[in-house]
Design an enzyme around this catalytic site. Structure first.
Site, PDB file in Angstrom:
ATOM      1  N   ASP A   1      -3.130  27.201  11.800  1.00 57.14           N
ATOM      2  CA  ASP A   1      -3.706  26.038  11.085  1.00 57.14           C
ATOM      3  C   ASP A   1      -3.138  24.751  11.693  1.00 57.14           C
ATOM      4  O   ASP A   1      -1.945  24.472  11.607  1.00 57.14           O
ATOM      5  CB  ASP A   1      -3.327  26.166   9.604  1.00 57.14           C
TER       6      ASP A   1
ATOM      7  N   ASP B   1       0.858  -1.181   0.000  1.00 55.67           N
ATOM      8  CA  ASP B   1       0.000   0.000   0.000  1.00 55.67           C
ATOM      9  C   ASP B   1       0.889   1.224   0.000  1.00 55.67           C
ATOM     10  O   ASP B   1       1.911   1.268   0.688  1.00 55.67           O
ATOM     11  CB  ASP B   1      -0.890   0.008   1.246  1.00 55.67           C
TER      12      ASP B   1
END
Lengths: 682, 201, 572
Positions: free
Chosen positions: A344, A307
């Site tokens: 953020d 993956d």
């Protein structure tokens, strides 16, 4: 396994003690019959012992010699048993630790799954389909599936990892394992394992070697060794006749000594130890294989399906480049981007902060100003930023920022447009930055490939293993990351069906596939793959479908698993070669000794110049016994694997174990002969 | 299993006809038409009589002929067919001594042969072919060295000058073809025929 | 040793390789049933044979059916030859009026020819009629190698097929091998031999009156036609007792070279054919180099040992410059004798142009060891290929693990089932050679003073070991001092031949079936390399070590000790 398995040293005193006892217990012929080479050795040891008794009774002058041969033959058997016992002992020590956790737990079995009314039953009485309630502080009584609730669970008992994990009903995080502890909240668990066959039980059986079946390759090797044993039996029996022709009567003792020297006792004695040690290496690596066959198959793997996220890349987008529009310096852009991201907390935002700090050395002061108000990201505006007094700083999707800046795409500066294209093409995400309606530039966010992964894939390629990246990205992005990581192939926009189809296609072409997965939708592919490694954090379905479970849930481990498989096979092959090559020297020791009376001319073959016929035979037998002991560490540790390609490996191992196997006994037997004759043993 | 019977039997019959009858007879027919002399065994005729094959050695004992190598062939004893008696150069029953290198019988035989050469006045080492039996017992050849050692004896028996005999021998030596193929040798029967063909002195 | 000698050796070997390359390609095409040079002539014959025999050439056999067909064919053919010998006095072509062959000798001879051994307990010129020689022996000389080639090709197919149930049609393989390979080559070589002086006549003998006036009966017969297939088919059974040492079977240096060429060419070509069949010429080459190295070392060893001569005879006053010359022919010399002896035992031919019994101990060790390997350098027609593949599988299994993968050869994984067959085949050899040799070595009627041995001392033991090495390897050459024509040896040698052939090929064909059924694995950089010098070195190592380990004690008591005894001037 809360004690780390790696902690066990190669030769732990307690293990050695227990192994010595086991070595004697293993003399039971019913047990030894599984190992034909050592079984034959035991039988002939018995015969020589009887001859020794006879010689003693008759007062024969060879009694001392016969006695010594008998003793060393017994040692040969014991050393072989000891090797196996040591290998098993390490597993047993681990099993004991595991077993302590399986102490009888009480379970709260729900009378009706919809209520919370329960009755206390012994965990061992739970049947598949029962539903139990597990509350904070309880031990989960058996393997199962969470059907209701959410809880944090400590799985360190199984994984050695102390950070709690979350288990909840539905999704890919619903499997719980017996022996783990609920830390907070509660869950209702539907039992999926019958008593005695839980994950923990299987692990105990596995590390103990109780269910150890011979693996396919081990069986094939045993056939070779049995065949050789038979052949050498024929050689020794017929030698009696051939010697008779020449007027030499060979005694049974020396023929048996010759036989035991010729049959492959070295590899025969170490074979099961090698197999157990291979499994053990895997377990110490926190990977549990459901069968030895899977470990062997790992050595044969041709293709690894990996993956992308988490294995090849870190899995989150990070700032990697700043591209200002003409007229703006990089530093200006960096500063602005930093401001835009200060508040953020997303990984992207933090990565911009980190990047700006490290690359441009922007310090704390000029970042904290008063009157700063954070504008969070919204799906509607698709940008975020900060209002700083009169300054409005925004960062976000390119089209959104352009709109914010009031520029059309084709009105943007050409370098800017080119950069956007380039970033998109290589699989990155372009993040535009603007201040007060003025476009400043781009932040290149990209999914970073792990730093050492490229080298590892190169090593795999040298081993002959093809790496395939599986990703949900679009083909363009996938290709970019694939080439950066150096994988051989990739499956983009992969669905579980694509994975399965790819595996089938590869297998059709005669290749063995390994993959890892965790989700329920991975289960078919895991089952289809020749080596399927399920993550411990995965679903029960995935864990059932795979033939290995990685307790650390670290998909990169596939690579090590392959190496362990290869190491196992290499150790067997190397010691077999060594064992057979050893015979050459033994012949040169024994044959001249047998016929020295009839044919003194055969003394020309006594190239080691051994002191006397009896000393020659005795030295060969002693060498044959001691070499087993000497090789136990190698059998347990395994022959070092190097990813240098089969041809180079072969060259190296033939040199070390083949040619070395011919030379070593010449030296060893000569040295023993010096000792034996110095001590007047023969 | 039974289904294999028919192909087995039929193919054995057909193959026997093809390779056991057609093949050898075709070769025989061809050979006798195109190479009748060789097909017939390279027989040498003198005065219409077969005196031997150019390929097969003969047992020469007379001093006036060059002698071939010792021969180990034998023949059944006429008095007791279960036993064999020595019959050198028996071309109806080729064979060898089959003595190994450490055979006492070999050593005794060679010793006797070497001594008889020495008795005949030949000093020094004896050429190996002169005292060893051949593989077929029918070796038609001897080594040039062996032939040259016999020159004196033959010349004496024939009352010929040695040079003349030596010249015949030298002419009879066959060297290696192209300098490589084969071994230097002398065909004894042809050498003796050449001697017999010399004009009488 | 001389330069001319070496040049001759190199020339013959070079000619073998030059011819074997195209012949290998031809064999592949022929056995695949493709159109070839001879199809216009032979294809109708082939089709006619199938029609008459009721063979459907498109229908293939699984390994068991293939094996059964081969066994039944061989059994029937054995019975035919036995009957011919027992009834030869009633059959035509009997110019010398021979009696029927005794039952035990007929059994031995039948087994000998059906197994491609051609061990001869009879002397051709004094025992068998032309009928038996032609319709019996010559036919076997064609068919037993054809059967061998069929089996080798069947095994080769197992490597190129993936998950297949069949390995070929025995009848078709055998017929094609006979018609297209053995027969045309035999015609060419037979004609060449006639040109070189080998007789070909239906006469039984000619009576000559020698120069000294004695009678000399010279045996004759259709020798060239049998000689050709005797070498080409790696059979080795001579028409005449002295075999290729007889001037009629092998009249000169040229015929000698042709015969050595003929006995090597098909086995070598078969290895090239294998490389082509598996689609990688290097696979064939690595096997061939292995064989060549064993062969060449053997040649050097014999040539050196024989050229050195027998020091015992040198001490008696024999000039050692010709080397050890007992049992050798002048026209061949040491070089071409060394080459013949090595080639005839490296293949399963067993024809001889010198008496191996009279070789020096180390010279005799070479043919003996070649045969103990099972005659695989380069082996008999077909049997060489399947023999070396068995060894290759064993080597790959032992050493293949050392690269960390389940061993595989040519894309086929070698697992328990394959190892079972390989070990079974090896065990057959060990039991066969050592078992029978040991029994003979202690049988008083064999080793006693009036026993069957031609030599005493270690050389007598060598004769026994050689006999069973030869029959087990289906070679047929002998240390001929051993008297084999008696109930004991006729029987035991026949069983050794039977086990050496059929006991070996049944597991080999089972192996073929098992390999064919496997999926072909794709090669990668991690695959054990079965080409190149390392694999050759490995094969050599396994061959030398594994076989030396089995036979070292026996060899030590035979030729090895005899060598040292000879050097010390001992005799028996």
């Amino acid at each position: 396994m809360s004690t780390k398995m790696q902690a066990l040293s190669l030769f732990d005193g307690a293990i050695l003690g227990r192994a010595a006892g086991d070595a004697v217990r293993k003399l039971d012929p019913r047990q030894l019959a599984r190992n034909p080479v050592i079984f034959v050795t035991e039988i002939v040891s018995l015969v020589v012992t009887i001859l020794f008794v006879r010689d003693l009774v008759t007062g024969s002058d060879v009694a001392f010699f016969t006695g010594q041969i008998a003793a060393w033959l017994w040692f040969t058997v014991l050393f072989a048993n000891f090797a196996e016992a040591v290998a098993e002992g390490r597993g047993k020590a681990q099993a004991d630790t595991l077993r302590r956790m399986r102490s009888d737990t009480m379970a709260k079995r729900l009378v009706d799954p919809h209520t919370r009314q329960y009755q206390s039953v012994n965990a061992l009485d739970l049947r598949i389909g029962d539903v139990v309630l597990v509350e904070a502080g309880d031990l989960i009584p058996s393997d199962g599936e969470v059907i209701e609730g959410i809880a944090s669970i400590n799985e360190s008992a199984i994984t050695g990892e102390s950070a709690p994990v979350i288990r909840e009903s539905g999704g890919d995080r619903s499997a719980v394992t017996g022996g783990t502890t609920v830390l907070s909240d509660w869950v209702k668990v539907k039992i999926t394992a019958a008593p005695g066959s839980t994950f923990l039980d299987r692990m105990i059986a596995l590390v103990e070697g109780a269910e150890r079946k011979k693996t396919p390759n081990e069986i094939a090797l045993s056939i070779l060794l049995s065949g050789l044993t038979l052949i050498f039996l024929i050689v020794c029996v017929t030698l009696w006749c051939l010697a008779g022709y020449s007027g030499t009567t060979l005694t049974v003792t020396v023929l048996i000594a010759l036989l035991v020297c010729l049959i492959p006792t070295t590899i025969g004695g170490l074979l099961s130890a090698i197999g157990i040690a291979g499994m053990d290496r895997l377990i110490r690596f926190n990977v549990v294989a459901t069968s030895g066959r899977a470990v062997e198959a790992a050595g044969d793997v041709d293709t690894l399906l990996l993956d992308k996220t988490g294995t090849i890349t870190f899995g989150n987008r990070m700032a990697s480049e700043l591209i200002p529009v003409p007229g703006i310096t990089e530093r200006q852009l960096a500063e602005t981007a930093l401001f835009a991201s200060l508040a953020d907390e997303t990984p992207e935002g933090r990565s911009i902060v980190a990047y700006a700090r490290s690359k441009y050395g922007l310090s704390e002061q000029n970042q904290t100003s008063e009157g700063m108000s954070f504008v969070p990201f919204s799906a509607h505006t698709r940008m975020s930023g900060v209002d700083l007094g009169r300054r409005t700083i925004r960062k976000g999707a390119v089209d959104a920022i352009l709109r914010f800046a009031g520029v059309a795409m084709n009105g943007a500066p050409a370098p800017f447009r080119q950069a956007v294209d380039r970033i998109a093409r290589t699989g990155g995400t372009p993040l535009a930055v603007a201040e007060d309606g003025k476009l400043l530039g781009l932040v290149h966010l990209k999914d970073t490939v792990k730093p050492d992964i490229r080298d590892r894939f190169a090593a795999l390629r040298a081993m002959g293993i093809k790496t395939v990246m599986v990703t949900g990205d679009n083909p363009v992005t996938a290709a970019a990351i694939a080439s950066e990581a150096g994988v051989d192939d990739f499956i983009a926009e992969a669905t579980p069906e694509d994975k399965l189809a790819y595996i089938r296609k590869e297998q059709q072409g005669g290749r063995l596939i390994a993959m890892c997965g965790d989700g329920t939708n991975d289960a078919p592919a895991l089952a289809q793959a020749d080596v399927g490694v399920a993550m411990q954090t995965g679903t029960q379905a995935a864990r059932e479908a795979g033939n290995m479970v990685d307790l650390d849930s670290n998909p990169t481990k596939l690579i090590e698993i392959v190496e362990i498989g290869k190491q196992l096979l290499m150790t067997r092959g190397s010691l077999t070669t060594f064992s057979i090559a050893n015979d050459v020297a033994k012949y040169f020791a024994i044959i001249p000794a047998l016929f020295i009376v009839t044919y003194p001319e055969l003394g020309a073959l006594n190239i080691m110049k051994l002191a006397s016929p009896q000393s020659a035979i005795l030295s060969a037998v002693i060498f044959n016994a001691l070499i087993i002991i000497a090789l136990i560490p190698l059998a347990l540790k395994g022959v070092a694997y190097r990813p240098i390609g089969a041809a180079a490996l072969l060259r190296r191992n033939i040199l070390v174990y083949g040619v070395g196997g011919i030379i070593v006994p010449f030296i060893g037997i000569k040295a023993l002969d010096i000792v034996v004759s110095a001590l007047h043993l023969a | 299993m039974v289904q294999h019977f028919r192909p087995a039997i039929v193919l054995i019959v057909l193959m026997t006809l093809l390779t056991g009858v057609l093949y050898p007879f075709a070769i025989t027919g061809f050979a006798n038409v195109v190479f009748p002399h060789r097909a017939g065994g390279s027989m040498i005729l003198r005065d219409g009589n077969v005196i031997g094959s150019a390929l097969i050695g003969q047992n020469f004992t007379s001093d006036k002929y060059f002698h071939g190598r010792p021969s180990a062939t034998n023949t059944p004893d006429p008095n007791d067919p279960t036993k064999n008696v020595d019959a050198p150069y028996n071309a109806a029953n080729s064979g060898a001594s089959n003595y190994g290198a450490t055979s006492q019988a070999l050593i005794d035989r060679v010793k006797a042969d070497v001594e008889s050469w020495h008795k005949a006045g030949i000093a020094g080492p004896i050429p190996a072919d002169a005292v060893t039996t051949s593989a077929s017992g029918l070796d038609p050849d001897i080594s040039p060295a062996n032939a040259l050692l016999q020159v004196a004896r033959v010349a004496k028996a024939r009352n010929l000058p040695e040079d003349k005999v030596r010249a015949v021998v030298t002419a009879a030596i066959e060297g290696r073809a192209l300098g490589v193929i084969g071994e230097p040798r002398v065909n004894v029967l042809e050498l003796n025929l050449a001697l017999d063909a010399l004009p009488a002195t | 040793m001389s330069i001319a000698g070496w040049l001759q050796i190199i020339l013959v070997l070079a000619l073998v390789v030059v011819a074997a390359v195209p012949l290998g390609g031809y064999i592949v095409r022929v056995l695949a049933g493709e159109h070839n040079l001879l199809s216009p002539v032979l294809a109708p014959v082939e089709r006619g044979f199938y029609r008459a025999a009721g063979v459907d050439e498109r229908k293939e056999h699984g390994w068991l059916a293939y094996t059964m067909a081969m066994l039944i064919f061989s059994l029937f053919h054995l019975l035919v030859l036995y009957a011919m010998q027992r009834l030869q006095n009633y059959l035509p072509l009997d110019p010398k009026g021979f009696d029927p062959v005794a039952p035990d000798l007929a059994f031995n001879t039948s087994m000998s020819f059906v197994t491609n051994t051609n061990w001869q307990n009879y002397a051709g010129e004094t025992t068998l009629t032309h009928f038996v020689q032609m319709l019996g022996l010559t036919v076997h000389n064609f068919l037993s190698p054809a059967v061998g080639l069929a089996m080798a090709v069947a095994l080769a197919r197992a490597f190129i097929r993936s998950e297949a149930r069949t390995i070929g049609n025995f009848w078709v393989d055998m017929t094609r091998a006979t018609l297209y390979v053995m027969l045309p080559l035999a015609v060419i070589v037979a004609v060449a031999l006639v040109v070189l002086g080998v007789p070909q006549t239906l006469l039984g003998s000619v009576e000559a009156t020698t120069l000294e006036g004695a009678k000399q009966v010279i045996s004759l017969g259709p020798i060239a036609s049998q000689e050709a297939i005797k070498e080409l088919g790696t059979n080795g059974g001579g028409f005449l007792n002295a075999n290729s040492a007889h001037p009629f079977e092998n009249p000169n240096a040229w015929s000698n070279m042709l015969e050595i060429w003929a006995l090597l060419v098909i086995p070598v070509a078969t290895i090239f054919a294998f490389g082509r069949m598996v689609g990688d010429a290097r696979q064939g080459l690595s096997l061939l180099w292995t064989m060549a190295i064993v062969l060449i070392v053997g040649i050097v060893a014999i040539y050196a040992a024989e050229s050195y001569g027998n020091p015992i005879l040198t001490a008696l006053g024999v000039d050692p410059s010709l080397g050890n010359f007992e049992g050798k022919e002048v026209r061949f010399g040491q070089a071409m004798t060394a080459l013949f002896a090595t080639a005839t035992t490296g293949t399963s031919t067993g024809a001889v142009n010198a008496m191996h019994d009279s070789l020096t101990p180390l010279g005799g060790l070479v043919p003996m060891f070649n045969m103990l390997l099972g005659c695989i350098t380069p082996g008999g027609v077909g049997s060489g290929l399947y023999g070396i593949i068995v060894v290759a599988l064993l080597s790959v299994f032992v050493a293949g693990l050392m690269v960390g993968r389940t061993p595989e050869y040519l894309g086929k994984k070698i697992e328990a089932r394959e190892m079972k067959f390989v070990m079974f085949a090896l065990l057959i050899y060990a039991v066969n050679v050592l078992g029978f040799a040991a029994a003979s070595a202690i049988a008083p009627f064999v080793v006693g003073d009036s026993g069957y041995l031609g030599n005493k001392g270690p050389h007598g033991l060598s004769e026994i070991i050689y006999a069973f090495a030869s029959t087990n390897g289906n070679n047929g050459s002998a240390f001929a001092g051993l008297n084999g024509n008696n109930l004991w040896f006729n029987t035991t040698l026949a069983f050794a031949m039977f086990l050496g052939r059929f006991g070996y090929v049944v597991p080999v064909l089972a192996l073929a079936g098992s390999l064919a059924a496997k999926k072909k694995v794709a090669p990668s950089a991690g695959t054990f390399p079965t080409t190149g010098p390392h694999f050759v070195g490995l094969l050599l190592g396994v061959i030398i070590i594994l076989y030396l380990l089995q036979y070292f004690p026996a060899l030590a008591l035979g030729p090895v000790v005899e060598h040292f005894l000879m050097l010390n001037g001992k005799s028996f």
